[in-house]
Scaffold this active site. Structure first.
Site, short mmCIF file in Angstrom:
data_model
loop_
_atom_site.label_atom_id
_atom_site.label_comp_id
_atom_site.label_asym_id
_atom_site.label_seq_id
_atom_site.Cartn_x
_atom_site.Cartn_y
_atom_site.Cartn_z
CG HIS A 271 89.71 -8.19 62.80
ND1 HIS A 271 90.61 -9.19 63.11
CD2 HIS A 271 90.06 -7.75 61.55
CE1 HIS A 271 91.48 -9.33 62.11
NE2 HIS A 271 91.16 -8.47 61.15
CG ASP A 322 93.94 -11.36 59.54
OD1 ASP A 322 94.15 -11.04 58.35
OD2 ASP A 322 93.65 -10.51 60.41
#
Ligand SMILES: [Zn+2]
Length: 449
Positions: A271, A322
């Site tokens: 991220h 993810d």
């Protein structure tokens, strides 16, 4: 010579060779590796398997939590934040067993294979039974994931995740007890029992600076360094994590990781959304990678990370699906560029070639598979073929195949997936897992409350 399981030739109507689309390429494969790449091969050699469309190196999904696939759809009802989404996610984690997780992960990894993904980085933290009691095999859950990847025909890097606390100085909550080994030393002991296989690498992960106390970060980093294994960490996905880290340690999460020896070439921050300029310099200067997960980051209202600045500073980029809001690496690649366009109101931050590199070679490298992600002699024979004649992709000149694949194709356009020379998806059909949609439906149903 008759083609066998060990030696065969693929004829690629169009091949992505890293810088350009080459028409008519024959690729010889033996024992799972490419032994020769013949350009100027306008017609398929006798006995060759024909791959029509644009063949890319296999795609790397560098960040996955397989069980989040069970949340698809259900988490789109209502409003909230990352933190309210997390409560729903925990309720699914509560219901997983080694058997139900094997069924779900096999189907999810089969969905990935259908999307052209040949390797997954599984960021795995649901280790123990309810209340934190270890299974008879303390790695029963991790082993289920390794087995699931084998049955779905893809490579896995099991990023066995250290997860010890709910927040800075807070013990794990009722949901998180399944994730915790108690200490980083106990985590290291358990993960040391995991064995690598032909299709499986073992790596490490620090769930986040929230979940591993600062004085235990070095234990995980050292474990990974001793094995030269990949080390991944969720980093600054939420501003609340940054605020809490500053309160507890007087520094940013990136600075904290740097101070405890976590950053480096084998480390990937996942991220990397809310960073200071100093954070960007620390990550880039240490060659720590950045895994962007744009479809999840937008789904969870995380924000847009500074991927361009990170890459300029020296951080290689990879991509992950993810939470599996969708499983589509082509969509992840274009979303990274399109997010940047919305933010800056200018176009062209990455070329299609650069985005494909993140989705292939750099993604595989982030997972410890350095010898794949390229169509060249000596590389592993991992390939993904995208149709150039579907409703989404018909029309552009074949030499613009990379631009077409990245900016218009979807996972539904992946026609063939080959892993180590084995044809795992042929003409859009998985050759090992029958009826993938039904398998997904059954596996998710089994986890419904
Ligand atoms: Zn994640």
């Amino acid at each position: 010579m008759t083609p066998t399981e060990r030696t065969r030739t693929y004829w690629l109507e169009h091949a992505w060779l890293g810088t350009h689309v080459e028409p008519g390429v024959a690729v010889d494969v033996a024992d799972g590796r490419i032994t020769a790449v013949h350009q100027d091969t306008p017609a398929p050699p006798p006995g060759a398997e024909i791959l029509r469309g644009l063949t890319l190196p296999g795609l790397a999904n560098a960040h996955s939590h397989a069980f989040h696939r069970a949340l698809r759809g259900t988490v789109q009802v209502g409003s909230g934040t990352f933190w309210t989404w997390r409560e729903v996610m925990y309720s699914v984690a509560d219901r997983l067993t080694p058997d139900t997780y094997l069924d779900l992960a096999r189907a999810v990894y089969a969905e990935m294979a259908l999307a052209g993904i040949t390797a997954v980085g599984e960021f795995h933290y649901v280790h123990h039974a309810h209340g934190g009691t270890p299974y008879a095999d303390p790695n029963a859950m991790g082993e289920a994931l390794i087995e699931a990847a084998a049955e779905a025909g893809i490579r896995i890097t099991l990023l066995d995740t250290c997860y010890l606390s709910a927040g800075f100085g807070e013990p794990p909550n009722a949901h998180q007890r399944r994730f915790s080994d108690g200490t980083a030393d106990a985590w290291a002991q358990r993960s040391s029992l995991l064995k690598e296989r032909d299709h499986a690498r073992i790596g490490a992960a620090i769930h986040s600076v929230r979940a591993v106390p600062a004085e235990q970060l070095a234990t995980v980093a050292q474990w990974a360094a001793e094995r030269r294994a990949p080390l991944h960490v969720h980093l600054s996905e939420q501003t609340a994590e940054n605020d809490a880290c500053r309160r507890a340690h007087g520094r940013t999460p990136t600075r904290l990781l740097a101070d405890h020896g976590v950053l480096g070439e084998r480390t990937t921050g996942v991220h990397n959304t809310h960073l200071t300029d100093e954070d960007v310099a620390l990550l880039g200067g240490s060659r720590t990678g950045t895994c962007m997960c744009p479809t999840t980051e937008r789904d969870l209202a995380d924000g847009i990370g500074p991927a361009t600045a990170l890459q300029r500073a020296g951080s290689p980029l990879s991509l992950g699906s993810d939470s599996h809001a969708v499983v589509d690496l082509l969509e992840e690649a274009r979303a990274m560029e399109l997010n940047e366009r919305l933010r800056t109101r200018t176009r062209g931050h990455w070329t299609a070639a650069a985005l494909l590199r993140a989705a292939t070679a750099d993604g595989h490298a982030a997972l410890g598979w350095d010898d794949t992600g390229r169509i060249e002699t000596g590389a592993r024979a991992d390939l993904a073929t995208v149709a150039l004649d579907s409703v989404r992709t018909a029309g552009p000149l074949p030499r613009l195949g990379a631009e077409t694949a990245v900016f218009a194709a979807t996972a539904a356009d992946v026609r063939h997936t080959i892993v180590g020379g084995r044809h795992v998806v042929r003409d859009g059909v998985h050759t090992l897992v029958p009826e993938v949609p039904r398998s997904l439906g059954r596996a998710v149903e089994a986890l419904r409350a």
